[in-house]
Design an enzyme around this catalytic site. Sequence first.
Site, PDB file in Angstrom:
ATOM      1  CE  LYS A  35      -0.214  -0.278   5.028  1.00 31.22           C
ATOM      2  NZ  LYS A  35      -0.916  -0.866   6.161  1.00 31.22           N
ATOM      3  CE1 TYR A 255      13.440  31.429   3.677  1.00 32.22           C
ATOM      4  CE2 TYR A 255      13.804  29.099   3.237  1.00 32.22           C
ATOM      5  CZ  TYR A 255      13.469  30.370   2.802  1.00 32.22           C
ATOM      6  OH  TYR A 255      13.159  30.575   1.492  1.00 32.22           O
TER       7      TYR A 255
HETATM    8  C1  LIG Z   1      -0.013  -1.805   6.772  1.00 28.30           C
HETATM    9  C2  LIG Z   1      -0.509  -3.102   7.273  1.00 28.30           C
HETATM   10  C3  LIG Z   1       0.365  -4.180   7.457  1.00 28.30           C
HETATM   11  C4  LIG Z   1       1.870  -4.055   7.307  1.00 28.30           C
HETATM   12  O1  LIG Z   1       2.415  -3.447   8.453  1.00 28.30           O
HETATM   13  P1  LIG Z   1       3.988  -3.312   8.670  1.00 28.30           P
HETATM   14  O2  LIG Z   1       4.104  -2.796  10.046  1.00 28.30           O
HETATM   15  O3  LIG Z   1       4.484  -2.344   7.653  1.00 28.30           O
HETATM   16  O4  LIG Z   1       4.573  -4.661   8.482  1.00 28.30           O
HETATM   17  C5  LIG Z   1      -0.181  -5.385   7.821  1.00 28.30           C
HETATM   18  N1  LIG Z   1      -1.517  -5.531   8.018  1.00 28.30           N
HETATM   19  C6  LIG Z   1      -2.381  -4.509   7.861  1.00 28.30           C
HETATM   20  C7  LIG Z   1      -3.833  -4.733   8.098  1.00 28.30           C
HETATM   21  C8  LIG Z   1      -1.907  -3.265   7.494  1.00 28.30           C
HETATM   22  O5  LIG Z   1      -2.763  -2.248   7.370  1.00 28.30           O
END
Ligand SMILES: *Cc1c(COP(=O)(O)O)cnc(C)c1O
Length: 360
Positions: A35, A255
């Site tokens: 994702k 800045y």
């Molecule tokens: C994002 C997500 C993961 C992966 O999590 P990590 O900590 O990056 O391994 C696994 N399960 C769900 C439901 C998620 O939303």
Amino acid sequence: MSRLIRAVIDGGALRHNIEVIRARAPGARVMAVVKANAYGHGLEQTALSLPGADSFAVARLEEGVRLRERGISAPIVLLEGVFTDEQLREARRFDLELVVHDALQVELLAAAAPVEPPALWIKIDTGMNRLGFRPETFREAHQRLRALRPTPSDIRLMTHLACADEPDGEMTRAQLARFHAATRGVSGDVSIANTAGIFGSVPVGGDWVRPGLALYGVSPFARGTGRELGLRPVMSLESAVIAIRSVPRGETVGYGATWRAERDSRIAIVAAGYGDGLPRNLPSGAPVGIGGRIAPLCGRVSMDMIAVDVSAAEHAAVGVGTPVVLWGEDPAVETLARAAGTVPYELLCAVSQRVPLELR
Ligand SMILES: *Cc1c(COP(=O)(O)O)cnc(C)c1O
């Protein structure tokens, strides 16, 4: 001069990391979480670099469609499921597996045209209180899914851990106990562990693991880096020095004039800023990899530039064109995230669109 800012993606490291994950979770299948543009690493390229993954997980429908359109044929799981009939039809058209976490989604499935769905994942909320059926409503939801026509052949069980990155496994053990109590006697594949669940102190088990961060070679824990877990960083965010200036003692840089030279200083200006995704709140002193060594950031991060103090003798060779590593091997993204008071997830996802991804 080499190209300015870019994120170099190491496909070999991705494949190494999935093998490390397999060794940590023997017998489990790996649902590679891609994702958020594969945590900034490039959705399609990352999936194409992971032919060994048993499936892929995305948050949004469009991400699943993009993977299919690039020819990914492995199972793809929509972690948030679908919310309208139109989305459901789209998900079916592209053969996406759905997470079902809410009664409205059960209604959608019940009202839709009867087709044999790919696997369904029913999500149980065991304490995260974000998505999922509470343990006391899970059975009814499960029965309703089983009553769909045609009967879904594969209903799987999942939950998500809230505190698996914490050394004291109290919350994780409580969530596991709730999960096992809620699902006792219910058959179907089980998936519980994210990265912290795979590498953490409490054995979590399950038929499927769901690593995101570990695939990218990064640790979710408050201390240490992915290297200590046997992982290799996949992204190296790199740029170059575009100017060198002499700043007399007493003058300030950047800045807000927040950094003052305590001696006559040599300052390297690097083409990287918050416009590229660097956190603006990185403090002076944060580590910057420059010419293969670490030097301290000085002054505020600007939109397109940072300044680095290269006065020390070991940086004498730094000049215009010297390569810079914002994060990667050294400094690790975990180190930079801690300096910025955030987590590596956020830094990786924040790499901006103008930064080209270069597959190595
Ligand atoms: C994002 C997500 C993961 C992966 O999590 P990590 O900590 O990056 O391994 C696994 N399960 C769900 C439901 C998620 O939303």
